[in-house]
Design a protein around this motif. Structure first.
Motif, PDB file in Angstrom:
ATOM      1  N   TYR A 177     -10.839   6.195   1.114  1.00  0.00           N
ATOM      2  CA  TYR A 177      -9.662   6.999   0.772  1.00  0.00           C
ATOM      3  C   TYR A 177      -9.858   8.459   1.168  1.00  0.00           C
ATOM      4  O   TYR A 177      -8.916   9.136   1.600  1.00  0.00           O
ATOM      5  CB  TYR A 177      -9.355   6.898  -0.723  1.00  0.00           C
ATOM      6  CG  TYR A 177      -8.126   7.676  -1.106  1.00  0.00           C
ATOM      7  CD1 TYR A 177      -6.853   7.136  -0.899  1.00  0.00           C
ATOM      8  CD2 TYR A 177      -8.229   8.968  -1.609  1.00  0.00           C
ATOM      9  CE1 TYR A 177      -5.715   7.862  -1.212  1.00  0.00           C
ATOM     10  CE2 TYR A 177      -7.106   9.696  -1.928  1.00  0.00           C
ATOM     11  CZ  TYR A 177      -5.855   9.154  -1.727  1.00  0.00           C
ATOM     12  OH  TYR A 177      -4.727   9.873  -2.027  1.00  0.00           O
ATOM     13  N   GLU A 222      -4.730  -0.727   5.215  1.00  0.00           N
ATOM     14  CA  GLU A 222      -4.456   0.235   4.149  1.00  0.00           C
ATOM     15  C   GLU A 222      -4.279   1.657   4.687  1.00  0.00           C
ATOM     16  O   GLU A 222      -3.416   2.404   4.215  1.00  0.00           O
ATOM     17  CB  GLU A 222      -5.593   0.210   3.122  1.00  0.00           C
ATOM     18  CG  GLU A 222      -5.634  -1.094   2.332  1.00  0.00           C
ATOM     19  CD  GLU A 222      -6.851  -1.170   1.423  1.00  0.00           C
ATOM     20  OE1 GLU A 222      -7.579  -0.159   1.293  1.00  0.00           O
ATOM     21  OE2 GLU A 222      -7.081  -2.243   0.854  1.00  0.00           O
ATOM     22  N   LYS A 224      -3.579   2.392   7.889  1.00  0.00           N
ATOM     23  CA  LYS A 224      -2.686   2.391   9.060  1.00  0.00           C
ATOM     24  C   LYS A 224      -3.349   3.106  10.233  1.00  0.00           C
ATOM     25  O   LYS A 224      -2.785   4.031  10.833  1.00  0.00           O
ATOM     26  CB  LYS A 224      -1.331   3.042   8.742  1.00  0.00           C
ATOM     27  CG  LYS A 224      -0.734   2.660   7.398  1.00  0.00           C
ATOM     28  CD  LYS A 224      -0.600   1.162   7.187  1.00  0.00           C
ATOM     29  CE  LYS A 224       0.053   0.860   5.845  1.00  0.00           C
ATOM     30  NZ  LYS A 224      -0.072  -0.568   5.470  1.00  0.00           N
ATOM     31  N   LYS A 295       3.438   3.380   8.137  1.00  0.00           N
ATOM     32  CA  LYS A 295       3.413   4.315   7.014  1.00  0.00           C
ATOM     33  C   LYS A 295       4.713   4.271   6.211  1.00  0.00           C
ATOM     34  O   LYS A 295       4.762   4.714   5.054  1.00  0.00           O
ATOM     35  CB  LYS A 295       3.187   5.745   7.532  1.00  0.00           C
ATOM     36  CG  LYS A 295       1.797   6.019   8.095  1.00  0.00           C
ATOM     37  CD  LYS A 295       0.793   6.292   7.007  1.00  0.00           C
ATOM     38  CE  LYS A 295      -0.524   6.801   7.575  1.00  0.00           C
ATOM     39  NZ  LYS A 295      -1.504   7.134   6.521  1.00  0.00           N
ATOM     40  N   PHE A 297       6.014   1.632   5.131  1.00  0.00           N
ATOM     41  CA  PHE A 297       5.910   0.537   4.160  1.00  0.00           C
ATOM     42  C   PHE A 297       4.962   0.886   3.014  1.00  0.00           C
ATOM     43  O   PHE A 297       5.300   0.690   1.845  1.00  0.00           O
ATOM     44  CB  PHE A 297       5.426  -0.739   4.863  1.00  0.00           C
ATOM     45  CG  PHE A 297       6.103  -0.993   6.182  1.00  0.00           C
ATOM     46  CD1 PHE A 297       7.465  -0.740   6.360  1.00  0.00           C
ATOM     47  CD2 PHE A 297       5.384  -1.469   7.263  1.00  0.00           C
ATOM     48  CE1 PHE A 297       8.083  -0.969   7.571  1.00  0.00           C
ATOM     49  CE2 PHE A 297       5.999  -1.705   8.482  1.00  0.00           C
ATOM     50  CZ  PHE A 297       7.352  -1.453   8.640  1.00  0.00           C
ATOM     51  N   HIS A 298       3.765   1.366   3.356  1.00  0.00           N
ATOM     52  CA  HIS A 298       2.770   1.733   2.346  1.00  0.00           C
ATOM     53  C   HIS A 298       1.996   2.940   2.865  1.00  0.00           C
ATOM     54  O   HIS A 298       1.167   2.796   3.760  1.00  0.00           O
ATOM     55  CB  HIS A 298       1.773   0.590   2.084  1.00  0.00           C
ATOM     56  CG  HIS A 298       2.398  -0.680   1.665  1.00  0.00           C
ATOM     57  ND1 HIS A 298       2.653  -1.709   2.545  1.00  0.00           N
ATOM     58  CD2 HIS A 298       2.819  -1.105   0.444  1.00  0.00           C
ATOM     59  CE1 HIS A 298       3.210  -2.708   1.895  1.00  0.00           C
ATOM     60  NE2 HIS A 298       3.323  -2.375   0.623  1.00  0.00           N
ATOM     61  N   ASP A 299       2.268   4.097   2.297  1.00  0.00           N
ATOM     62  CA  ASP A 299       1.522   5.293   2.660  1.00  0.00           C
ATOM     63  C   ASP A 299       0.772   5.747   1.416  1.00  0.00           C
ATOM     64  O   ASP A 299       1.277   6.514   0.603  1.00  0.00           O
ATOM     65  CB  ASP A 299       2.471   6.385   3.164  1.00  0.00           C
ATOM     66  CG  ASP A 299       1.726   7.595   3.703  1.00  0.00           C
ATOM     67  OD1 ASP A 299       0.481   7.628   3.563  1.00  0.00           O
ATOM     68  OD2 ASP A 299       2.367   8.500   4.244  1.00  0.00           O
ATOM     69  N   VAL A 300      -0.488   5.282   1.284  1.00  0.00           N
ATOM     70  CA  VAL A 300      -1.211   5.508   0.037  1.00  0.00           C
ATOM     71  C   VAL A 300      -1.671   6.956  -0.126  1.00  0.00           C
ATOM     72  O   VAL A 300      -2.140   7.332  -1.196  1.00  0.00           O
ATOM     73  CB  VAL A 300      -2.429   4.570  -0.090  1.00  0.00           C
ATOM     74  CG1 VAL A 300      -1.982   3.123  -0.129  1.00  0.00           C
ATOM     75  CG2 VAL A 300      -3.435   4.806   1.024  1.00  0.00           C
ATOM     76  N   TYR A 304       3.360   6.609  -1.572  1.00  0.00           N
ATOM     77  CA  TYR A 304       3.000   5.351  -2.237  1.00  0.00           C
ATOM     78  C   TYR A 304       1.742   5.541  -3.088  1.00  0.00           C
ATOM     79  O   TYR A 304       0.731   4.872  -2.927  1.00  0.00           O
ATOM     80  CB  TYR A 304       2.786   4.248  -1.196  1.00  0.00           C
ATOM     81  CG  TYR A 304       3.034   2.859  -1.743  1.00  0.00           C
ATOM     82  CD1 TYR A 304       4.336   2.381  -1.914  1.00  0.00           C
ATOM     83  CD2 TYR A 304       1.989   2.039  -2.114  1.00  0.00           C
ATOM     84  CE1 TYR A 304       4.574   1.119  -2.419  1.00  0.00           C
ATOM     85  CE2 TYR A 304       2.215   0.765  -2.620  1.00  0.00           C
ATOM     86  CZ  TYR A 304       3.511   0.310  -2.783  1.00  0.00           C
ATOM     87  OH  TYR A 304       3.753  -0.952  -3.296  1.00  0.00           O
ATOM     88  N   ASN A 305       1.806   6.517  -3.988  1.00  0.00           N
ATOM     89  CA  ASN A 305       0.678   6.808  -4.856  1.00  0.00           C
ATOM     90  C   ASN A 305       1.193   7.549  -6.075  1.00  0.00           C
ATOM     91  O   ASN A 305       2.365   7.936  -6.134  1.00  0.00           O
ATOM     92  CB  ASN A 305      -0.385   7.642  -4.122  1.00  0.00           C
ATOM     93  CG  ASN A 305      -1.787   7.292  -4.589  1.00  0.00           C
ATOM     94  OD1 ASN A 305      -2.008   7.066  -5.779  1.00  0.00           O
ATOM     95  ND2 ASN A 305      -2.729   7.256  -3.661  1.00  0.00           N
TER      96      ASN A 305
END
Length: 360
Positions: A177, A222, A224, A295, A297-300, A304-305
């Motif tokens: 991360y 995760e 991308k 990104k 769809f899921h941009d952690v 998306y956090n």
């Protein structure tokens, strides 16, 4: 200013070192860099501990039987500014490519303290990033010390934003991360030629190939990012050194699942085939624009956090064995001067300056 999305060719060198010979390995790497550059690669990646080779013996024999091999590794472990990496730097500069090199790193502070390290070298031969593996994994603790977070960073380059982790670090969600949150676009993950934990055939034996596939796919998906996976392989000389005439050890080496190399796209799909076994350079065309659409769809590291709930802080302070703070100047006299009047100005190098020079 509009964003730019570079395109380039990457090369993952699935190759064997000149085992326990760092200069020989450096010269081999220089030849491989030349070959990859001729094929159009702008980024050339080498495996974990490539220089002078991965200390697989720590998994195969009791520690009391490995002292000579450790001494050989320590003698061949290199410094960041040493002549072995200078050969690699010169090749990067000569061919105008970026190079990622795994190596066993030594230090002038100790003849026995080593780190499992990776260096990212720029097109001009300079160091772009220097990373020491945060935690040696399992039997690696018999060889390497824990690293620090000085190199837990993403490097902006003309190829995109490049991050790198070594082997088991790709299973560490916080380390991964930390790179995602710095805008990583291209991830380099490096591995050994094998990683024995049990006798081959045991149902609980570690399958390095499968572990790499899981880790690499997870991070690509995760984060991308493009994931350039590079494992080493063993040549006959390395196998002979590791088995030392023991047929049972030779059998373990042959039948243990090998490391694999591949390149994955930001959806976790293969860009190249999964390769193991014989030496080969894998090539992949990278278009960092492909990092953008997923990104949505899921941009952690974006929407998306829950940053009101989760927080991560990273201490990048270099962890050195000694540091010198501000101290009083050394006395101006010695025993030979004891009967002479005190001088008004201190002579020679002060402790403060000595500390600064030692720190450099």
């Amino acid at each position: 200013m509009s964003a730019t999305y570079p395109r380039f060719k990457a090369a993952a060198c699935h190759v064997a070192p000149v085992f326990l010979d760092s200069m020989g390995t450096a010269e081999k790497a220089a030849a491989l860099i030349e070959e990859a550059a001729r094929a159009g690669a702008s980024l050339v990646v080498f495996p974990e501990g490539y220089m002078p080779g991965f200390p697989l013996w720590a998994a195969l024999r009791a520690p009391i039987r490995n002292h000579d091999l450790f001494k050989r590794l320590a003698a061949e472990s290199v410094r960041l500014d040493g002549p072995e990496l200078a050969v690699v730097r010169a090749a990067a500069r000569r061919h105008g490519v970026i190079v990622s090199m795994g190596f066993s790193e030594g230090t002038d502070a100790s003849v026995g303290c080593l780190w499992n390290s990776n260096v990212l070298i720029g097109r001009d031969g300079r160091t772009l990033n220097h990373h020491r593996k945060l935690v040696p994994t399992f039997f690696e603790k018999l060889i390497w010390a824990s690293g620090d977070a000085r190199g837990l960073r993403v490097t902006p380059t003309d190829l995109g934003r490049v991050g790198m982790l070594i082997c088991g670090e790709n299973t560490n969600p916080l380390a991964r991360y930390a790179l995602m949150a710095q805008g990583e676009q291209v991830h380099i993950s490096t591995y050994p030629p094998a990683w024995p934990t049990r006798v081959p055939g045991d149902s609980a034996a570690y399958d390095l190939k499968r572990a790499i596939e899981i880790r690499a796919g997870a991070h690509s998906f995760e984060a991308k990012v493009f994931n350039i996976v590079c494992s080493a392989t063993l040549d006959a000389d390395a196998k002979a050194t590791l088995s030392d005439g023991d047929a049972a050890l030779a059998d373990v080496i042959e039948r243990t699942p090998a490391g694999v190399s591949m390149v994955l796209d930001p959806a976790g799909a293969l860009v190249t085939e999964t390769h193991e076994g014989e030496e080969r350079i894998l090539y992949a065309d990278i278009d960092t624009a492909a990092c953008v659409e997923p990104k949505q769809f899921h941009d952690v590291v974006g929407y998306y956090n829950r940053f009101d709930i989760f927080r991560l802080s990273v201490d990048r302070t270099p962890r050195e064995p000694i540091s010198f703070g501000a101290e009083a100047a050394a006395p101006a006299w010695t025993d030979a001067d004891a009967d002479e009047p005190a001088r008004s100005e201190p002579q020679g190098l002060s402790l403060v300056e000595a500390g600064r020079r030692a720190a450099r």
